[in-house]
Write a protein that holds these residues in place. Structure first.
Motif, PDB file in Angstrom:
ATOM      1  N   UNK A 750       0.829  -1.207   0.000  1.00 42.65           N
ATOM      2  CA  UNK A 750       0.000   0.000   0.000  1.00 42.65           C
ATOM      3  C   UNK A 750       0.865   1.260   0.000  1.00 42.65           C
ATOM      4  N   UNK A 751       2.144   1.119  -0.348  1.00 44.33           N
ATOM      5  CA  UNK A 751       2.964   2.291  -0.646  1.00 44.33           C
ATOM      6  C   UNK A 751       2.323   3.001  -1.838  1.00 44.33           C
ATOM      7  N   UNK A 752       2.480   4.306  -1.911  1.00 42.79           N
ATOM      8  CA  UNK A 752       1.667   5.016  -2.900  1.00 42.79           C
ATOM      9  C   UNK A 752       2.291   6.318  -3.369  1.00 42.79           C
ATOM     10  N   UNK A 753       1.714   6.830  -4.456  1.00 44.17           N
ATOM     11  CA  UNK A 753       1.951   8.183  -4.950  1.00 44.17           C
ATOM     12  C   UNK A 753       0.645   8.957  -4.780  1.00 44.17           C
ATOM     13  N   UNK A 754       0.706  10.175  -4.264  1.00 43.59           N
ATOM     14  CA  UNK A 754      -0.504  10.985  -4.051  1.00 43.59           C
ATOM     15  C   UNK A 754      -0.855  11.733  -5.326  1.00 43.59           C
ATOM     16  N   UNK A 755      -1.986  11.354  -5.930  1.00 39.25           N
ATOM     17  CA  UNK A 755      -2.443  12.032  -7.144  1.00 39.25           C
ATOM     18  C   UNK A 755      -3.692  12.859  -6.838  1.00 39.25           C
ATOM     19  N   UNK A 756      -4.288  13.431  -7.855  1.00 38.39           N
ATOM     20  CA  UNK A 756      -5.354  14.420  -7.660  1.00 38.39           C
ATOM     21  C   UNK A 756      -6.547  13.867  -6.892  1.00 38.39           C
ATOM     22  N   UNK A 757      -6.881  12.596  -7.131  1.00 39.12           N
ATOM     23  CA  UNK A 757      -8.065  12.036  -6.471  1.00 39.12           C
ATOM     24  C   UNK A 757      -7.715  10.999  -5.411  1.00 39.12           C
ATOM     25  N   UNK A 758      -6.468  11.012  -4.933  1.00 42.94           N
ATOM     26  CA  UNK A 758      -6.090  10.103  -3.862  1.00 42.94           C
ATOM     27  C   UNK A 758      -4.858   9.293  -4.208  1.00 42.94           C
ATOM     28  N   UNK A 759      -4.530   8.318  -3.353  1.00 39.10           N
ATOM     29  CA  UNK A 759      -3.289   7.560  -3.547  1.00 39.10           C
ATOM     30  C   UNK A 759      -3.363   6.532  -4.671  1.00 39.10           C
ATOM     31  N   UNK A 760      -2.299   6.454  -5.455  1.00 36.32           N
ATOM     32  CA  UNK A 760      -2.144   5.391  -6.443  1.00 36.32           C
ATOM     33  C   UNK A 760      -1.183   4.370  -5.842  1.00 36.32           C
ATOM     34  N   UNK A 761      -1.717   3.202  -5.468  1.00 32.76           N
ATOM     35  CA  UNK A 761      -0.945   2.203  -4.751  1.00 32.76           C
ATOM     36  C   UNK A 761      -0.335   1.179  -5.700  1.00 32.76           C
ATOM     37  N   UNK A 762       0.432   0.282  -5.113  1.00 34.01           N
ATOM     38  CA  UNK A 762       1.000  -0.841  -5.852  1.00 34.01           C
ATOM     39  C   UNK A 762      -0.091  -1.603  -6.603  1.00 34.01           C
ATOM     40  N   UNK A 763      -1.248  -1.781  -5.967  1.00 35.83           N
ATOM     41  CA  UNK A 763      -2.321  -2.567  -6.579  1.00 35.83           C
ATOM     42  C   UNK A 763      -2.825  -1.943  -7.868  1.00 35.83           C
ATOM     43  N   UNK A 764      -2.775  -0.610  -7.962  1.00 34.85           N
ATOM     44  CA  UNK A 764      -3.207   0.038  -9.203  1.00 34.85           C
ATOM     45  C   UNK A 764      -2.237  -0.274 -10.348  1.00 34.85           C
ATOM     46  N   UNK A 765      -0.946  -0.284 -10.055  1.00 38.76           N
ATOM     47  CA  UNK A 765       0.034  -0.533 -11.112  1.00 38.76           C
ATOM     48  C   UNK A 765      -0.143  -1.923 -11.718  1.00 38.76           C
ATOM     49  N   UNK A 766      -0.574  -2.891 -10.902  1.00 40.31           N
ATOM     50  CA  UNK A 766      -0.692  -4.260 -11.414  1.00 40.31           C
ATOM     51  C   UNK A 766      -1.846  -4.417 -12.401  1.00 40.31           C
ATOM     52  N   UNK A 767      -2.662  -3.383 -12.553  1.00 44.58           N
ATOM     53  CA  UNK A 767      -3.758  -3.465 -13.532  1.00 44.58           C
ATOM     54  C   UNK A 767      -3.291  -3.133 -14.954  1.00 44.58           C
TER      55      UNK A 767
END
Length: 867
Positions: A750-767
């Motif tokens: 759940x490490x993340x980058x903070x973007x405009x609408x919230x955190x982009x986590x590891x799980x998002x990248x795997x998509x």
């Protein structure tokens, strides 16, 4: 009172225990008013069984004793026997097996026909718990035949459920699954949803017995959703879950589940289950290294099992008690190892012998010589190969020992590949720790550096060599990720109301736990691991570079240096000393970058950081300096050295550096398309630029890059949403993201980058279907990873590299905004000129403001170093 009315309360017990309880109370009052002893007996029995379903064993026993007493006074022998039959189960739940057997024996003498068959089934349950499995199986089969003759669907389902569980314990998994699936059908026909959930849980148990973690988790979660909705999670279900989580090496979760099981069993006064839950608590505590807690729980479990005359279980508890003792009693461990084998605890018997063998016990070594079985649990067979290797070393056959170790690691490769979730794959590598360590020791004894490197690579960061499993197409997972993003956005903007913040944090934790549980059930991308890459090809691909791979062996660090086709070995410092110095260095660098404190404080931090770098340079690189010369370096760290800013070491000044999880991962990234990529190249090398609204320099940084670079997409400020960023990145050649970053040491996925609408986590990248070949993360701490056995990594950097990114530029610490912007512009200027990323970053660092040296060296080139 009409007998059919009284029977209705009994029939309701499984489907609606609270409704049955309310009806039985009314029926009991009516029976007493009408002086109807048969109705009173049946109503009391219904009250007892409903209390059992509601996890109140003490009340259940009380009501059932009253039922027996009323029946006896009235001379209703058959009704008394049926109540005794129910009382026997409750007494066993309470941990009173002798009393339970006495009651069931009395019941059997008074029953005939269908009631006798029901009592036989109950007897089978007691016999199984006492370890008399063959007798229990006969009792179940006899009862089932009678239920089928009488067309009793409910009791057919009950006996099939119990027989299925017993078959699973005995290793008859296909028979167990057939019994349980038939029971599931019957319960569905009868509309008993709670019973269906219990059967689904038991199907999970069957999968767990077969070593299929993913399927077991799926079944357990299905059942658990029902248990949670009903407000009561059965202790036995929590025990099974704890056992599965322990097998998956999810130690924290296993321990929590075991603690929950102890509490649930204690609250329900289930004396038979309390020691089993404490046994699991002892196992999970011992696996986590908490010997004192393990010893206490194991001792409590052993004493309870002995009181209940459950000697088979007492042997298991005694083993854990001995293993967790402050000092090891080898003679007692030898005896208990034999007792474990005789009692059917194969896995624990093997563990005991392996432990004794590691202490040099010759009798234990002799007992490990046989080749492992060709079937059975993978983790058990992996350990058996380790035992055989130890035995062969003792017999003077190191070549045979190496073959055994290789067989064990091949089996681990297959086991790991069968798991889909990154977290489970990473944790499974712990099963190979002892095999890899022994292989390295044997190669060291032979004084063969190339073989030492081969054994180190055999185990290291193996998860990243697997084809990645993409996020499952799960609408609920998508929903949970979206909710987590919204909660993260609210937390970022919420700083005034502590109550609301606490509520949001609780919601965040709940969503993260739900997401983790769903991703554990991800199916594997392939059934077997890619074939091992010959080490010679890796070494040949280095060209003019030098590879420095670090290995920890019995507390000391070793450097394996591959240069000009040869491999050299050098002894370095102790792992403990370097770990402590890296921690001190990172603290000093954080102070330096934050500009915290007075000028004198800043000067002290600068001096401390430079001193630490000189010291680490002397310990880690000075011994290999004559070998590496001024070559470009590929560094494969171990342990805490994963977080070291390597470029800041004096020996690396101005030198292109690439840090890789393993030499094999570097080779795969540098020389080939590593994984199947469904999205074909279009021939256009797309560049994507993304800037979040914070930090303040992010937008100016990306605007400066947009003016400098030919790019295909530029998402700035409110445009930089998670979905827009993912869409733009998919299939791009280069992606640059400027945003706040956070590394979650407590939960690295759940490490993340903070973007405009919230955190982009590891799980998002795997998509993503196809990762960018080069990713630059202009944010703090994005290059950090949590390190697990086998130098397996979890975090943003490991995820990106594992998913197909060839090269990642990211930071291993905090960075200054202005210095970062300057560095990034220089980096991309060199990249656009065709310079490789590792060289581009080295050139950008050389041009950085000397006062910002800590920020410049925080950024590291990970992966291939090329793009």
């Amino acid at each position: 009172m009409d007998s059919s009315t009284a029977g209705r309360a009994l029939a309701m017990v499984m489907a609606d225990p609270r409704g049955a309880q309310a009806l039985a109370v009314d029926l009991l009052a009516t029976a007493k008013r009408e002086a109807d002893p048969a109705g009173e007996v049946t109503a009391l029995r219904a009250l007892g069984l409903a209390a059992r379903e509601l996890q109140d064993a003490a009340t259940a026993a009380h009501q059932l004793r009253l039922s027996v007493a009323v029946a006896r006074r009235a001379g209703l022998a058959e009704l008394a026997a049926e109540s005794r039959m129910s009382l026997a189960l409750v007494l066993d739940d309470l941990g009173r097996p002798r009393s339970a057997v006495r009651e069931i024996d009395l019941a059997l003498t008074a029953l005939r026909g269908l009631p006798l068959a029901r009592a036989r089934m109950q007897q089978g349950i007691l016999l199984r718990r006492l370890g008399r499995e063959a007798d229990a199986l006969r009792a179940y089969s006899t009862a089932l035949a009678s239920f089928r003759r009488h067309g009793d669907l409910l009791w057919q389902a009950r006996v099939l459920t119990n027989r299925g569980v017993l078959q699973a314990y005995r290793g008859g998994l296909s028979q167990a699954r057939a019994d349980l699936l038939r029971a599931q059908e019957l319960y569905r026909e009868l509309g008993l949803t709670s019973a269906v959930a219990q059967v689904e849980h038991n199907l999970g148990f069957v999968s767990a017995q077969g070593g299929d973690l993913v399927s077991a988790l799926d079944w357990y979660d299905r059942a658990d959703e029902h248990f949670r909705r009903s407000g009561s999670r059965p202790a036995v279900a929590l025990i099974d879950r704890a056992e599965l989580l322990l097998a998956a090496r999810l130690l924290g979760e296993a321990r929590q589940a075991a603690q929950d099981a102890v509490q649930a069993a204690t609250d329900a006064q289930l004396g038979s289950l309390v020691p089993q839950a404490k046994l699991l608590l002892a196992q999970s505590a011992l696996a986590a290294g908490d010997q004192a807690a393990a010893h206490e729980a194991a001792g409590q479990a052993r004493r309870a099992f002995q009181r209940q005359q459950r000697e088979r279980w007492a042997v298991h508890a005694r083993y854990l008690e001995l293993r967790s003792a402050a000092s090891q009693d080898r003679a007692s461990l030898r005896k208990v190892a034999a007792a474990l084998e005789n009692s059917g605890w194969a896995e624990q018997a093997l563990e005991a012998r392996l432990f004794l063998a590691s202490c040099g016990d010759q009798a234990a070594l002799a007992g490990l010589a046989a080749p492992p079985a060709k079937a059975g649990l993978a983790r058990l067979r992996i350990r058996a190969w380790h035992g055989r290797a130890l035995s062969l070393v003792h017999l003077g056959d190191p070549a045979g020992a190496k073959r055994a170790l290789d067989a064990g690691l091949r089996l681990l490769d297959q086991y790991r590949a069968a798991l889909g979730a990154t977290e489970l794959r990473v944790l499974s590598s712990g099963e190979g720790a002892d095999l890899a360590a022994l292989g390295i020791r044997l190669a060291l004894a032979d004084h063969r550096p190339r073989q030492v490197l081969a054994w180190a690579e055999r185990w290291r960061a193996a998860t990243l060599r697997l084809r990645p499993a993409r996020s499952p197409d799960d609408p609920e997972l998508t929903r949970d990720l979206a909710q987590l993003r919204r909660v993260g956005a609210e937390l970022t903007g919420q700083d005034g109301d502590p109550v609301r913040r606490h509520r949001l944090l609780r919601r965040q934790r709940a969503l993260e736990e739900a997401i983790r549980r769903r991703t554990w059930r991800t199916g594997a991308a392939m059934s077997t691991m890619d074939k091992a890459i010959p080490l010679e090809r890796v070494i040949a691909s280095l060209g003019d570079r030098a590879l420095v791979e670090l290995v920890e062996e019995q507390g000391h660090l070793i450097a394996l240096v591959a240069v000009a086709g040869r491999v050299h070995l050098r002894q370095l410092a102790t792992a403990a000393a370097t770990t402590a110095e890296v921690a001190a260095l990172r603290f000093a660098l954080r102070r330096l970058v934050s500009r915290y404190g007075s000028a004198a404080s800043q000067a002290a931090a600068d001096a401390a950081a430079r001193h630490g770098l000189r010291l680490l340079d002397e310990w880690l690189l000075a011994p290999v300096r004559p070998l590496i010369g001024d070559r470009e370096l590929v560094i494969v760290p171990t342990g805490a050295l994963q977080a070291l800013p390597w470029s800041a070491l004096p020996s690396c000044a101005g030198r292109p550096i690439t840090v890789a999880p393993s030499a094999t991962v570097w080779w795969q990234a540098a020389t080939s398309d590593r994984h199947h990529k469904p999205v074909p190249h279009t021939g256009k090398r797309r560049t994507v630029l993304v800037a979040a609204q914070e930090p303040p320099c992010a937008v100016p940084e990306v605007q400066a890059l947009a003016a400098l670079l030919t790019h295909d997409a530029s998402l700035v400020g409110t445009q930089a949403t998670v979905q827009a960023t993912l869409t733009a990145m998919d299939g791009a050649h280069r992606a640059h993201i400027a945003a706040h970053g956070a590394f979650r040491a407590d939960n690295p996925l759940f490490s993340y980058l903070s973007l405009a609408d919230g955190p982009m986590t590891v799980h998002h990248f795997t998509s993503l279907r196809r990762m960018p070949e080069l990713v630059v993360l202009s944010a703090c701490d994005t290059g950090l990873s949590t390190v697990y056995p086998g130098d397996e990594l979890m975090g943003l950097s490991a995820t990106l590299l594992g998913a197909g990114t060839r090269t990642l530029v990211a930071s291993t610490g905090p960075v200054e905004d202005t210095a970062t912007q300057t560095l990034m512009v220089q980096l991309h200027r060199h990249l656009d000129a065709g310079t490789a990323p590792s060289h581009s970053l080295a050139l950008a660092r050389s041009a950085a403001d000397p006062d910002s040296w800590a920020t410049a060296h925080s950024f590291t080139c990970f992966g291939a170093g090329t793009a």
